[in-house]
Design an enzyme around this catalytic site. Structure first.
Site, PDB file in Angstrom:
ATOM      1  N   CYS A   1       0.874  -1.183   0.000  1.00  0.00           N
ATOM      2  CA  CYS A   1       0.000   0.000   0.000  1.00  0.00           C
ATOM      3  C   CYS A   1       0.909   1.231   0.000  1.00  0.00           C
ATOM      4  CB  CYS A   1      -0.970  -0.020   1.175  1.00  0.00           C
ATOM      5  SG  CYS A   1      -0.190   0.086   2.799  1.00  0.00           S
TER       6      CYS A   1
ATOM      7  N   ASN B   1       2.318   1.491   4.422  1.00  0.00           N
ATOM      8  CA  ASN B   1       2.624   0.213   5.100  1.00  0.00           C
ATOM      9  C   ASN B   1       2.312   0.272   6.595  1.00  0.00           C
ATOM     10  OD1 ASN B   1       5.512  -1.968   5.667  1.00  0.00           O
ATOM     11  ND2 ASN B   1       3.439  -2.544   5.172  1.00  0.00           N
TER      12      ASN B   1
ATOM     13  N   CYS C   1      -1.448   0.805   7.408  1.00  0.00           N
ATOM     14  CA  CYS C   1      -2.897   0.522   7.511  1.00  0.00           C
ATOM     15  C   CYS C   1      -3.287  -0.716   6.711  1.00  0.00           C
ATOM     16  CB  CYS C   1      -3.716   1.723   7.037  1.00  0.00           C
ATOM     17  SG  CYS C   1      -3.479   3.206   8.040  1.00  0.00           S
ATOM     18  N   ARG C   2      -3.363  -0.575   5.372  1.00  0.00           N
ATOM     19  CA  ARG C   2      -3.909  -1.666   4.559  1.00  0.00           C
ATOM     20  C   ARG C   2      -2.972  -2.853   4.403  1.00  0.00           C
ATOM     21  NH1 ARG C   2      -5.050   2.155  -0.427  1.00  0.00           N
ATOM     22  NH2 ARG C   2      -3.230   3.119   0.551  1.00  0.00           N
ATOM     23  N   SER C   3      -1.706  -2.601   4.032  1.00  0.00           N
ATOM     24  CA  SER C   3      -0.863  -3.767   3.712  1.00  0.00           C
ATOM     25  C   SER C   3      -0.441  -4.590   4.933  1.00  0.00           C
ATOM     26  CB  SER C   3       0.339  -3.381   2.839  1.00  0.00           C
ATOM     27  OG  SER C   3       1.173  -2.442   3.451  1.00  0.00           O
TER      28      SER C   3
ATOM     29  N   ASP D   1      -8.146   3.685   0.824  1.00  0.00           N
ATOM     30  CA  ASP D   1      -7.265   4.117   1.911  1.00  0.00           C
ATOM     31  C   ASP D   1      -8.106   4.551   3.119  1.00  0.00           C
ATOM     32  OD1 ASP D   1      -5.442   5.313   3.561  1.00  0.00           O
ATOM     33  OD2 ASP D   1      -4.528   6.572   2.014  1.00  0.00           O
TER      34      ASP D   1
END
Ligand code: 4NP
Length: 158
Positions: free
Chosen positions: A14, A17, A19-21, A125
């Protein structure tokens, strides 16, 4: 064949690195383990703003709520990742474009939008949004993890 050993090594990517990934890494690893599949998962960001940081507290809380272990520190994507991993999964089109722009000529990894294994949708995001955004990311990561494993390893396992 890029990976004669058949080992599946996945990098989820993401922007920051945090939140999402890291959530994608934790969820994909957890589901692969539950399905008895030998898959190694890591994550990274296309940007370096948060290098060395632990995941966002909302990502950690969401993973804990669902019983998914999470333990990672932010790092930026490196050129060596394109040969170290068999699959690089981008969370959205901006990150996919960034990955394509830094992909070295000797890359062996498949670089795709993670959503392309299911419905073609990006993972939005959640950083500036509400807690519900993190819950949505979690459920998307579960669906995308199963879709990825179904396509790459098969529904019956390896
Ligand atoms: P991520 O979320 O890409 O899912 O880790 C973000 C984290 C930090 C920032 C943006 C997105 N930021 O601008 O610092």
């Amino acid at each position: 064949m890029a990976n004669p050993s058949g080992e599946v090594k996945v990098l989820v990517v993401c922007l920051g690195n945090i939140c999402r990934s890291p959530m994608g890494e934790a969820v994909l690893q957890h589901i692969a383990n539950q399905r008895g599949l030998d898959v190694a998962v890591d994550s990274a960001g296309t940007a370096g703003y948060h290098v060395g940081e632990e995941p966002d507290e909302r990502t950690v809380a969401t993973c804990k709520k669902h019983g998914v272990p999470i333990n990672s520190y932010a790092r930026q994507v490196a050129t060596s990742d394109f040969t170290k991993f068999t699959h690089i999964l981008a969370s959205d089109e901006n990150n996919l474009r960034h990955l394509e722009s830094i992909k070295p000529a000797n890359a062996t990894a498949s670089v795709r939008l993670w959503g392309s294994y299911l419905d073609g949708k990006p993972i939005p995001d959640p950083y500036y949004g509400r807690a519900s955004g993190f819950e949505n990311v979690y459920h998307q990561c579960v669906s995308l993890s199963n879709a990825f494993l179904d396509e790459v390893i098969g529904k019956e396992g390896s």
